[in-house]
Design an enzyme around this catalytic site. Structure first.
Site, PDB file in Angstrom:
ATOM      1  N   ASP A  30      10.891  23.278  -0.444  1.00  9.25           N
ATOM      2  CA  ASP A  30      11.579  22.614  -1.547  1.00  9.25           C
ATOM      3  C   ASP A  30      13.088  22.515  -1.392  1.00  9.25           C
ATOM      4  O   ASP A  30      13.755  22.003  -2.278  1.00  9.25           O
ATOM      5  CB  ASP A  30      11.300  23.364  -2.857  1.00  9.25           C
ATOM      6  CG  ASP A  30       9.872  23.834  -2.915  1.00  9.25           C
ATOM      7  OD1 ASP A  30       9.000  22.959  -2.869  1.00  9.25           O
ATOM      8  OD2 ASP A  30       9.639  25.058  -2.951  1.00  9.25           O
TER       9      ASP A  30
ATOM     10  N   LYS B 148       0.842  -1.197   0.000  1.00 14.03           N
ATOM     11  CA  LYS B 148       0.000   0.000   0.000  1.00 14.03           C
ATOM     12  C   LYS B 148       0.881   1.253   0.000  1.00 14.03           C
ATOM     13  O   LYS B 148       2.076   1.168   0.303  1.00 14.03           O
ATOM     14  CB  LYS B 148      -0.919  -0.014   1.229  1.00 14.03           C
ATOM     15  CG  LYS B 148      -0.181  -0.156   2.550  1.00 14.03           C
ATOM     16  CD  LYS B 148      -1.142  -0.469   3.703  1.00 14.03           C
ATOM     17  CE  LYS B 148      -0.384  -0.616   5.006  1.00 14.03           C
ATOM     18  NZ  LYS B 148      -1.240  -1.146   6.069  1.00 14.03           N
TER      19      LYS B 148
ATOM     20  N   ARG C 174     -11.101  -1.615  15.110  1.00 17.96           N
ATOM     21  CA  ARG C 174     -11.089  -0.758  13.922  1.00 17.96           C
ATOM     22  C   ARG C 174     -12.060  -1.402  12.942  1.00 17.96           C
ATOM     23  O   ARG C 174     -13.252  -1.229  13.073  1.00 17.96           O
ATOM     24  CB  ARG C 174      -9.651  -0.657  13.382  1.00 17.96           C
ATOM     25  CG  ARG C 174      -9.445   0.386  12.327  1.00 17.96           C
ATOM     26  CD  ARG C 174      -7.984   0.543  11.919  1.00 17.96           C
ATOM     27  NE  ARG C 174      -7.435  -0.684  11.322  1.00 17.96           N
ATOM     28  CZ  ARG C 174      -6.196  -0.804  10.846  1.00 17.96           C
ATOM     29  NH1 ARG C 174      -5.352   0.215  10.935  1.00 17.96           N
ATOM     30  NH2 ARG C 174      -5.776  -1.927  10.312  1.00 17.96           N
TER      31      ARG C 174
ATOM     32  N   ARG D 180       0.979 -11.102   6.370  1.00 17.00           N
ATOM     33  CA  ARG D 180       0.922  -9.848   5.610  1.00 17.00           C
ATOM     34  C   ARG D 180       2.107  -8.981   6.007  1.00 17.00           C
ATOM     35  O   ARG D 180       2.084  -8.316   7.042  1.00 17.00           O
ATOM     36  CB  ARG D 180      -0.369  -9.082   5.924  1.00 17.00           C
ATOM     37  CG  ARG D 180      -1.651  -9.871   5.709  1.00 17.00           C
ATOM     38  CD  ARG D 180      -2.865  -9.016   6.042  1.00 17.00           C
ATOM     39  NE  ARG D 180      -2.843  -8.484   7.395  1.00 17.00           N
ATOM     40  CZ  ARG D 180      -3.333  -9.105   8.456  1.00 17.00           C
ATOM     41  NH1 ARG D 180      -3.885 -10.308   8.336  1.00 17.00           N
ATOM     42  NH2 ARG D 180      -3.270  -8.550   9.648  1.00 17.00           N
TER      43      ARG D 180
ATOM     44  N   CYS E  47      12.804  24.230   4.240  1.00 18.23           N
ATOM     45  CA  CYS E  47      11.782  24.907   3.449  1.00 18.23           C
ATOM     46  C   CYS E  47      10.931  23.877   2.714  1.00 18.23           C
ATOM     47  O   CYS E  47      11.171  22.681   2.803  1.00 18.23           O
ATOM     48  CB  CYS E  47      12.425  25.829   2.422  1.00 18.23           C
ATOM     49  SG  CYS E  47      13.699  26.879   3.114  1.00 18.23           S
TER      50      CYS E  47
ATOM     51  N   TYR F 220      14.436  30.974   6.882  1.00 19.44           N
ATOM     52  CA  TYR F 220      13.254  31.623   7.462  1.00 19.44           C
ATOM     53  C   TYR F 220      13.424  31.830   8.959  1.00 19.44           C
ATOM     54  O   TYR F 220      14.023  31.014   9.650  1.00 19.44           O
ATOM     55  CB  TYR F 220      12.020  30.741   7.244  1.00 19.44           C
ATOM     56  CG  TYR F 220      11.525  30.740   5.818  1.00 19.44           C
ATOM     57  CD1 TYR F 220      11.149  31.929   5.188  1.00 19.44           C
ATOM     58  CD2 TYR F 220      11.422  29.550   5.121  1.00 19.44           C
ATOM     59  CE1 TYR F 220      10.682  31.911   3.877  1.00 19.44           C
ATOM     60  CE2 TYR F 220      10.950  29.525   3.815  1.00 19.44           C
ATOM     61  CZ  TYR F 220      10.587  30.716   3.202  1.00 19.44           C
ATOM     62  OH  TYR F 220      10.129  30.699   1.921  1.00 19.44           O
TER      63      TYR F 220
ATOM     64  N   HIS G 183      -6.210  -8.638  12.823  1.00 17.22           N
ATOM     65  CA  HIS G 183      -5.007  -7.795  12.862  1.00 17.22           C
ATOM     66  C   HIS G 183      -4.620  -7.588  14.320  1.00 17.22           C
ATOM     67  O   HIS G 183      -5.483  -7.329  15.160  1.00 17.22           O
ATOM     68  CB  HIS G 183      -5.336  -6.461  12.187  1.00 17.22           C
ATOM     69  CG  HIS G 183      -4.132  -5.625  11.862  1.00 17.22           C
ATOM     70  ND1 HIS G 183      -2.994  -6.139  11.295  1.00 17.22           N
ATOM     71  CD2 HIS G 183      -3.909  -4.293  12.012  1.00 17.22           C
ATOM     72  CE1 HIS G 183      -2.104  -5.156  11.104  1.00 17.22           C
ATOM     73  NE2 HIS G 183      -2.640  -4.036  11.533  1.00 17.22           N
TER      74      HIS G 183
END
Ligand SMILES: *Cc1c(COP(=O)(O)O)cnc(C)c1O
Length: 712
Positions: A654, A377, A471, A558, A652, A604, A499
């Site tokens: 990027d 996933k 859950r 799993r 930052c 910053y 689970h």
């Protein structure tokens, strides 16, 4: 450990087939008996090329069949091989006066598209055209109808080949084939010959037809004998224009290939390359052997005896292919270590060797008969789900788990095979897609099951049981409701699972809780058995479940995070200690270096003030790439030239900035490692996750879509 293996039989058979092709062009038995040689080279050896087509079809054609990428890759690769092959045979063509023929240009086009520029090369264009035709029909009308159409094409081909003597008697057919033979020399080509074998390969890999090994073997023995009889018969009646296509060849190949799929074991990928090289170069080796024989005056020995000639050509071809493989390996290693990655920003490196290693280690740790279900996933925890699942499919993993239906569909579109279990909620309105893509849905409670069943599509499901996580899933008291799911008309219950929620902890209390969870689950299964329910596949463990409770003996485990070679948290102790290796590294590069004076600030909020004159470097990676902002201001480090350097100021969106004052000789373009190894130094994902108060699962699954993934 359940052996999860690949198709060794197919791999080994490639080599046998390569020798059959050499035999085809050297006629090994002709010195002894013309008939024996005809049977060997004109009948038996005719299984060779269809076998190669089927192998490609087997890996290429899927009943979901939408994966244009796979087809494109195949066509690209085959075209490349074809171009190289054409090029290396140009000298031989010149020697054979190929370029002095009449109507040179149209003939060259015809040869390139259909007949091959040297006698054996027709196979490559036939593979390209055949794959495209087979793929097109499978996509448009499904495997069975595609088989019908391609079989029809094959029949048309037969009457231009082995049965031409019959067609010739009928004027309409004679003129029809007359036209065809203006376009190509043989009907044994990509239009009439190849497609049916591609489709057959697809049919076998999609398990559309079920037959036992014994039946396949009997089928092969019968059709193989009939094919020999057919060939001899046609030959004696002198009906053949060419002798590549027999009626019995098609069923014979089906049974033969099916038999081979039963032989599973280790992957022997070198055999694939080797067979391909032998096939391409053997005509050149025939010439070479002849030349050497002439020079050494050994014609009587090396050429006149057909069997020795065949053996000599085979030995030389095999030797060259081995040399090529050694060379290729050498070049690969070199490329890996020396090439400067041509990447403009930051990237993720995924080490598939380590992934395969982890699979091996985990499988060995699992009880016999327990199968590894790879949890992929969230883009395989940031590693890229397509590359990871294809790699796993190749080494025989046949069970996957995803979180959403769209993740599942993406895998199917790429041709991933085996079960794909959706662990989470899917809207019942998408039942049609669940059915179409053969996805397995988790049933999360009774109302959900009712709603899914109502949609009217047959759907495979696994029932989830809640044993304490609270859950998803049925409560342990819902036995009667669970029984009703088994009886639902459109739900095909293939599995049932629970689970664990504290399997990662070895504290007495947590271990106690986990044991209660396990007991509750088995108690429910027993109730079901008592009610005459035949139990489907069962599964309980995720990574920590396996590592801390390896004794649990289920049908699946799993495995997510452990597959990627790490634990969730720094310093976790587990009962089993496995040699897992991290699969992912995160890298960036220095794009700017600047000097700043003591007292000057960086970034910053002026969060960093230099305490000394400093050299700083800018790396083009930021929190939008999934590198958490909490690592700002020295909370995180990166490796440059094997030195650990602190991140300074605020990360930052990027980019981020590191202090490189203490690292000698840093240059623009130098690699920075944010996760992974650099020389002796290493930054573990667990360490980074710890620094941001999280777990590796979160950190990795958020690795940004902006990063390129490089598969090593
Ligand atoms: C994500 C997930 C797993 C895999 O967990 P790991 O700890 O990464 O091995 C297993 N089962 C379920 C239900 C999950 O949601």
């Amino acid at each position: 450990m359940k052996k999860q293996e690949t198709y060794t039989g197919i791999d080994y058979f490639r080599i046998i087939v390569a020798f059959l092709i050499v035999a085809n062009h050297t006629s090994p038995l002709s010195t002894y008996s013309e008939t024996a040689d005809f049977i060997l080279t004109r009948i038996i050896a005719r299984i060779a090329v269809p076998f190669f087509f089927m192998t490609s079809g087997f890996f290429l054609i899927s009943k979901y069949s939408h994966n244009t990428n796979k087809l494109k890759t195949f066509i690209k690769r085959t075209t490349l091989i074809y171009c190289v092959a054409i090029a290396i045979y140009i000298p031989l063509n010149i020697y054979n006066k190929y370029f002095t023929m009449d109507n040179l240009l149209p003939n060259i086009v015809k040869d390139i598209v259909f007949d091959g520029t040297l006698y054996h090369l027709w196979y490559l264009p036939a593979a390209i055209i055949g794959a495209a035709i087979a793929w097109f029909f499978v996509k448009k009308i499904g495997l069975k109808w595609a088989l019908g159409i391609t079989a029809f094409l094959y029949v048309v081909g037969i009457f231009g080949d082995s049965y031409y003597g019959v067609a010739e008697q009928i004027p309409v057919l004679k003129s029809f084939y007359g036209y065809l033979f203006e376009l190509f020399d043989y009907t044994r080509n990509g239009i009439f010959f190849a497609p049916v074998f591609f489709v057959l390969g697809g049919i076998i890999s999609n398990k559309t037809i079920h037959t036992s090994l014994k039946n396949n073997f009997i089928g092969f023995a019968i059709t193989f004998s009939l094919m020999i009889a057919e060939g001899v018969f046609l030959h004696n009646l002198d009906l053949q224009r060419h002798d590549s296509m027999y009626i019995m060849l098609v069923p014979c190949m089906f049974f033969l290939f099916s038999v081979l799929t039963f032989w599973k074991g280790h992957r022997v990928s070198t055999l694939r390359t080797s067979a391909m090289i032998i096939y391409i170069i053997h005509p050149m080796m025939i010439v070479a052997v002849r030349m050497v024989a002439k020079i050494l005056g050994l014609q009587a020995f090396l050429i006149d005896n057909s069997l020795i000639h065949f053996i000599a050509v085979s030995i030389v071809s095999v030797t060259v292919s081995i040399l090529f493989l050694i060379l290729q390996k050498h070049i690969k290693v070199k490329r890996r270590t020396t090439s400067k990655l041509d990447l403009d920003r930051s990237w993720i490196e995924v080490d598939l060797d380590n992934l395969r290693h982890n699979v091996d280690v985990l499988q060995k740790a699992m009880p016999t008969d327990c199968e590894l279900m790879a949890v992929i996933k969230a883009e395989a925890y940031g590693h890229g789900s397509i590359a990871v699942s294809s790699c796993l499919n190749q080494i025989g993993i046949k069970a996957f788990a995803v979180a959403t239906i769209d993740e599942g569909i993406e895998l199917r579109k790429y041709g991933i095979q085996g079960i794909i279990l959706i662990l989470g909620y899917t809207s019942p309105t998408r039942a049609k897609e669940l059915h179409k893509y053969d996805l397995t849905q988790t049933v999360i409670d009774f109302n959900y099951a009712v709603s899914l069943n109502k949609q009217g599509y047959d759907i495979k499901v696994h029932i989830k049981i809640d044993t304490g996580m609270h859950r998803l899933g049925f409560s342990k008291n819902d036995v009667l409701k669970v029984v009703r799911i088994f009886k639902a008309k459109h739900l095909n219950v293939c599995g049932i699972y629970t689970h664990l929620c504290v399997a990662d902890s070895l504290d007495t209390e947590d271990v106690h809780f986990t044991h209660i969870q396990i007991k509750t689950f088995y108690a429910l299964l027993e109730e079901l058995s008592k009610k005459d329910i035949k139990l489907p596949k069962i599964h309980i463990q995720s990574s920590y479940g396996l590592l801390n409770y390896p004794e649990i003996d289920c049908d699946y485990a799993r495995i997510g995070i452990a597959l990627y070679g790490i634990l969730s948290s720094y310093g976790d102790e587990t009962k089993l200690k496995l040699d897992l290796r991290p699969v992912l590294s995160l890298k960036s590069q220095v794009v700017l270096i600047r000097e700043i004076n003591e007292g000057e600030s960086v970034g910053y909020a002026r969060a960093f003030i230099a305490k000394r004159d400093s050299r700083i470097a800018v790396l083009p990676i930021g929190y939008a790439d999934g590198f958490p902002r909490n690592l700002s201001c020295g909370n995180g480090n990166v490796l440059i030239h094997g030195y650990r350097v602190p991140i300074i100021g605020r990360i930052c969106m990027d980019q981020l900035i590191v202090d490189i004052t203490d690292v000698p000789n840093v240059n623009i373009g130098d690699t920075a490692t944010l996760i992974g190894k650099d020389g002796q130094a290493e930054i573990c994902v667990t360490e980074v996750a710890e620094n941001v108060d999280s777990i590796t699962n979160e950190l990795l699954s958020r690795m940004g879509s902006r990063l390129k993934i490089i598969n090593l």
